[in-house]
Design a protein around this motif. Structure first.
Motif, short mmCIF file in Angstrom:
data_model
loop_
_atom_site.label_atom_id
_atom_site.label_comp_id
_atom_site.label_asym_id
_atom_site.label_seq_id
_atom_site.Cartn_x
_atom_site.Cartn_y
_atom_site.Cartn_z
N UNK A 42 18.72 115.46 -58.76
CA UNK A 42 18.09 114.56 -57.78
C UNK A 42 16.99 113.69 -58.39
N UNK A 43 17.00 113.54 -59.70
CA UNK A 43 15.99 112.68 -60.34
C UNK A 43 16.21 111.23 -59.89
N UNK A 44 15.16 110.59 -59.40
CA UNK A 44 15.32 109.21 -58.92
C UNK A 44 15.65 108.26 -60.08
N UNK A 45 15.31 108.68 -61.28
CA UNK A 45 15.67 107.89 -62.47
C UNK A 45 17.16 107.62 -62.54
N UNK A 46 17.98 108.56 -62.06
CA UNK A 46 19.44 108.37 -62.06
C UNK A 46 19.83 107.23 -61.13
N UNK A 47 19.13 107.14 -60.00
CA UNK A 47 19.41 106.05 -59.05
C UNK A 47 19.04 104.71 -59.69
N UNK A 48 17.88 104.69 -60.35
CA UNK A 48 17.46 103.44 -61.02
C UNK A 48 18.52 103.00 -62.04
N UNK A 49 19.05 103.97 -62.77
CA UNK A 49 20.08 103.66 -63.78
C UNK A 49 21.32 103.10 -63.08
N UNK A 50 21.76 103.77 -62.04
CA UNK A 50 22.98 103.33 -61.33
C UNK A 50 22.79 101.93 -60.76
N UNK A 51 21.58 101.64 -60.26
CA UNK A 51 21.30 100.30 -59.73
C UNK A 51 21.49 99.22 -60.79
N UNK A 52 21.34 99.61 -62.04
CA UNK A 52 21.45 98.64 -63.14
C UNK A 52 22.80 98.76 -63.84
N UNK A 53 23.69 99.57 -63.29
CA UNK A 53 24.99 99.84 -63.92
C UNK A 53 24.87 100.45 -65.30
N UNK A 54 23.85 101.26 -65.49
CA UNK A 54 23.70 101.97 -66.77
C UNK A 54 24.41 103.32 -66.62
N UNK A 55 25.29 103.66 -67.58
CA UNK A 55 25.98 104.94 -67.50
C UNK A 55 25.00 106.11 -67.50
N UNK A 56 25.29 107.12 -66.70
CA UNK A 56 24.40 108.28 -66.62
C UNK A 56 25.14 109.54 -67.07
N UNK A 57 24.36 110.50 -67.49
CA UNK A 57 24.93 111.78 -67.93
C UNK A 57 24.03 112.88 -67.40
#
Ligand code: GRF
Length: 208
Positions: A42-57
Protein backbone atom coordinates in the motif's frame (compact mmCIF):
# COMPACT_ATOMS: atom_id res chain seq x y z
CA UNK A 1 25.70 8.50 -24.26
CA UNK A 2 22.49 6.64 -23.44
CA UNK A 3 20.30 7.79 -20.57
CA UNK A 4 21.02 6.24 -17.19
CA UNK A 5 18.37 3.82 -15.96
CA UNK A 6 17.26 4.43 -12.40
CA UNK A 7 15.42 2.18 -9.95
CA UNK A 8 13.78 3.93 -7.00
CA UNK A 9 12.97 1.84 -3.92
CA UNK A 10 10.19 3.09 -1.63
CA UNK A 11 8.21 1.92 1.38
CA UNK A 12 5.90 4.89 1.90
CA UNK A 13 4.40 8.02 0.45
CA UNK A 14 7.14 8.57 -2.12
CA UNK A 15 7.30 12.36 -2.03
CA UNK A 16 11.03 12.08 -2.75
CA UNK A 17 10.24 9.85 -5.72
CA UNK A 18 7.87 12.58 -6.90
CA UNK A 19 10.61 15.21 -6.55
CA UNK A 20 12.87 13.11 -8.80
CA UNK A 21 10.09 12.57 -11.35
CA UNK A 22 9.44 16.34 -11.42
CA UNK A 23 13.10 17.18 -12.06
CA UNK A 24 13.31 14.62 -14.87
CA UNK A 25 10.12 16.05 -16.40
CA UNK A 26 11.62 19.55 -16.22
CA UNK A 27 14.66 18.30 -18.12
CA UNK A 28 16.98 18.98 -15.20
CA UNK A 29 18.08 15.32 -14.96
CA UNK A 30 18.92 13.40 -18.10
CA UNK A 31 17.81 9.96 -16.95
CA UNK A 32 14.87 7.64 -16.86
CA UNK A 33 13.20 5.97 -13.88
CA UNK A 34 12.65 2.54 -15.35
CA UNK A 35 11.58 0.77 -12.17
CA UNK A 36 9.94 1.54 -8.82
CA UNK A 37 10.28 -1.19 -6.21
CA UNK A 38 8.31 -1.41 -2.97
CA UNK A 39 8.24 -3.82 -0.05
CA UNK A 40 4.81 -2.49 0.96
CA UNK A 41 1.75 -3.21 -1.11
CA UNK A 42 0.00 0.00 0.00
CA UNK A 43 2.94 2.37 -0.45
CA UNK A 44 1.62 5.51 -2.14
CA UNK A 45 4.90 5.64 -4.05
CA UNK A 46 3.53 2.78 -6.18
CA UNK A 47 0.55 4.93 -7.15
CA UNK A 48 2.87 7.80 -8.10
CA UNK A 49 4.84 5.39 -10.31
CA UNK A 50 1.70 4.04 -11.98
CA UNK A 51 0.49 7.59 -12.64
CA UNK A 52 3.68 8.11 -14.63
CA UNK A 53 3.53 4.71 -16.35
CA UNK A 54 6.70 3.62 -14.59
CA UNK A 55 6.91 -0.17 -14.19
CA UNK A 56 6.61 -1.30 -10.58
CA UNK A 57 7.86 -4.36 -8.75
CA UNK A 58 6.34 -5.42 -5.46
CA UNK A 59 8.43 -7.48 -3.09
CA UNK A 60 5.81 -9.83 -1.71
CA UNK A 61 6.12 -11.21 1.83
CA UNK A 62 7.23 -14.65 0.62
CA UNK A 63 9.92 -13.13 -1.60
CA UNK A 64 11.15 -11.03 1.31
CA UNK A 65 11.37 -14.13 3.47
CA UNK A 66 12.90 -16.65 1.11
CA UNK A 67 14.59 -15.18 -1.85
CA UNK A 68 14.76 -11.42 -1.37
CA UNK A 69 18.41 -11.28 -2.20
CA UNK A 70 18.44 -13.09 -5.50
CA UNK A 71 15.02 -12.00 -6.79
CA UNK A 72 15.70 -8.30 -6.35
CA UNK A 73 19.21 -8.57 -7.76
CA UNK A 74 17.88 -10.49 -10.78
CA UNK A 75 15.24 -7.82 -11.34
CA UNK A 76 17.73 -4.93 -11.13
CA UNK A 77 20.08 -6.72 -13.50
CA UNK A 78 17.45 -7.76 -16.01
CA UNK A 79 16.26 -4.12 -16.10
CA UNK A 80 19.88 -2.99 -16.65
CA UNK A 81 19.70 -0.54 -13.76
CA UNK A 82 22.61 1.93 -13.50
CA UNK A 83 21.63 3.63 -10.24
CA UNK A 84 19.55 2.42 -7.30
CA UNK A 85 17.92 5.17 -5.23
CA UNK A 86 16.60 4.41 -1.75
CA UNK A 87 13.90 7.01 -1.19
CA UNK A 88 12.23 6.16 2.09
CA UNK A 89 12.91 2.44 1.69
CA UNK A 90 12.80 0.91 5.14
CA UNK A 91 14.24 -2.53 4.54
CA UNK A 92 17.93 -3.30 4.87
CA UNK A 93 19.35 -4.09 1.44
CA UNK A 94 20.99 -7.53 1.08
CA UNK A 95 24.81 -7.48 1.17
CA UNK A 96 24.99 -9.18 -2.22
CA UNK A 97 23.16 -6.27 -3.86
CA UNK A 98 25.30 -3.68 -2.06
CA UNK A 99 28.42 -5.49 -3.23
CA UNK A 100 27.19 -5.75 -6.80
CA UNK A 101 26.15 -2.09 -7.02
CA UNK A 102 29.03 -0.60 -4.99
CA UNK A 103 28.89 3.22 -5.26
CA UNK A 104 25.80 2.94 -7.41
CA UNK A 105 23.23 2.88 -4.60
CA UNK A 106 22.30 6.13 -2.87
CA UNK A 107 20.14 6.81 0.17
CA UNK A 108 18.52 9.96 1.53
CA UNK A 109 18.52 10.37 5.29
CA UNK A 110 16.72 13.20 7.12
CA UNK A 111 19.56 14.32 9.41
CA UNK A 112 23.14 15.51 9.16
CA UNK A 113 24.97 12.16 9.26
CA UNK A 114 26.70 11.04 11.51
CA UNK A 115 24.07 12.49 13.89
CA UNK A 116 20.73 10.77 14.46
CA UNK A 117 21.27 7.93 12.03
CA UNK A 118 21.69 4.16 11.96
CA UNK A 119 19.45 1.49 13.40
CA UNK A 120 16.11 2.75 14.70
CA UNK A 121 16.45 6.27 13.27
CA UNK A 122 13.71 6.53 10.68
CA UNK A 123 10.65 8.72 10.07
CA UNK A 124 9.64 11.03 12.87
CA UNK A 125 12.03 9.31 15.31
CA UNK A 126 14.97 11.13 13.70
CA UNK A 127 13.41 14.52 14.31
CA UNK A 128 12.18 13.65 17.81
CA UNK A 129 15.75 12.72 18.73
CA UNK A 130 17.15 15.92 17.22
CA UNK A 131 14.65 18.13 19.09
CA UNK A 132 15.15 16.24 22.34
CA UNK A 133 18.92 16.61 22.04
CA UNK A 134 18.49 20.32 21.53
CA UNK A 135 20.45 20.73 18.31
CA UNK A 136 20.34 24.19 16.71
CA UNK A 137 21.04 22.85 13.23
CA UNK A 138 19.71 19.82 11.37
CA UNK A 139 19.36 18.87 7.72
CA UNK A 140 19.52 16.04 5.23
CA UNK A 141 22.23 13.81 3.78
CA UNK A 142 22.56 11.83 0.57
CA UNK A 143 25.18 9.09 0.78
CA UNK A 144 26.31 5.95 -0.96
CA UNK A 145 25.07 2.78 0.66
CA UNK A 146 27.50 0.35 2.23
CA UNK A 147 27.01 -2.61 4.57
CA UNK A 148 26.37 -0.43 7.64
CA UNK A 149 23.11 1.53 7.95
CA UNK A 150 23.47 5.25 7.04
CA UNK A 151 27.25 4.89 6.92
CA UNK A 152 28.58 5.03 3.34
CA UNK A 153 30.45 8.00 1.79
CA UNK A 154 28.54 11.28 2.01
CA UNK A 155 27.72 12.89 -1.34
CA UNK A 156 25.64 15.96 -0.44
CA UNK A 157 24.40 17.52 2.78
CA UNK A 158 22.37 20.62 3.43
CA UNK A 159 21.58 22.14 6.79
CA UNK A 160 18.83 24.30 8.28
CA UNK A 161 18.21 26.07 11.54
CA UNK A 162 16.18 24.41 14.28
CA UNK A 163 14.18 27.10 16.10
CA UNK A 164 12.51 27.23 19.51
CA UNK A 165 9.16 26.87 17.78
CA UNK A 166 10.06 23.62 16.01
CA UNK A 167 8.51 20.32 17.00
CA UNK A 168 9.32 16.97 15.33
CA UNK A 169 6.54 17.45 12.78
CA UNK A 170 7.58 20.93 11.70
CA UNK A 171 11.22 19.89 11.56
CA UNK A 172 10.34 16.88 9.41
CA UNK A 173 8.47 19.18 7.02
CA UNK A 174 11.38 21.62 6.72
CA UNK A 175 13.92 18.82 6.25
CA UNK A 176 11.79 17.22 3.53
CA UNK A 177 12.01 20.45 1.52
CA UNK A 178 15.81 20.07 1.63
CA UNK A 179 15.56 16.41 0.66
CA UNK A 180 13.61 17.36 -2.47
CA UNK A 181 16.58 19.52 -3.48
CA UNK A 182 19.59 17.38 -2.68
CA UNK A 183 18.32 13.97 -3.78
CA UNK A 184 17.50 15.02 -7.37
CA UNK A 185 20.70 17.10 -7.41
CA UNK A 186 22.76 14.04 -6.48
CA UNK A 187 21.08 12.04 -9.22
CA UNK A 188 21.86 14.79 -11.71
CA UNK A 189 25.54 14.76 -10.68
CA UNK A 190 25.64 10.97 -10.91
CA UNK A 191 24.10 11.01 -14.38
CA UNK A 192 26.66 13.58 -15.49
CA UNK A 193 29.46 11.32 -14.18
CA UNK A 194 30.61 14.05 -11.81
CA UNK A 195 30.84 12.00 -8.61
CA UNK A 196 34.19 10.52 -7.68
CA UNK A 197 34.71 8.40 -4.56
CA UNK A 198 38.09 8.43 -2.80
CA UNK A 199 37.81 6.26 0.30
CA UNK A 200 35.20 7.95 2.47
CA UNK A 201 35.50 11.23 0.64
CA UNK A 202 33.35 12.13 -2.32
CA UNK A 203 34.67 14.65 -4.81
CA UNK A 204 32.17 16.50 -6.98
CA UNK A 205 33.78 17.34 -10.28
CA UNK A 206 33.16 20.75 -11.83
CA UNK A 207 30.81 21.03 -14.76
CA UNK A 208 32.72 20.90 -18.04
C1 GRF B 1 12.26 10.79 4.00
O1 GRF B 1 12.31 11.62 5.12
C2 GRF B 1 13.60 10.14 3.78
O2 GRF B 1 14.68 10.93 4.17
C3 GRF B 1 13.52 8.94 4.67
O3 GRF B 1 12.19 8.51 4.57
C4 GRF B 1 11.34 9.59 4.21
C5 GRF B 1 10.61 9.20 2.98
O4 GRF B 1 9.61 10.10 2.61
N1 GRF B 1 14.54 7.97 4.31
P1 GRF B 1 8.86 9.92 1.22
O5 GRF B 1 8.35 8.48 1.13
O6 GRF B 1 9.83 10.23 0.13
O7 GRF B 1 7.73 10.90 1.26
Amino acid sequence: MSKKRIAVLVSGSGTNLQAIINQIDRGRIDAEITLVVSDKVNAYGLVRAKNQNIPTYLLHEDVLKDDYNQKLLDKLQSEKIDLVVLAGYLKILPAKIIEHYRNRIINIHPSLIPSFCGKGYYGLKVHEAAIEYGVKVSGATVHFVDEIADHGPIILQKSLEVTNEDDPQSLQKKVLEIEYEILPETIRLFCEDRIQVEGRRVIIKQEE
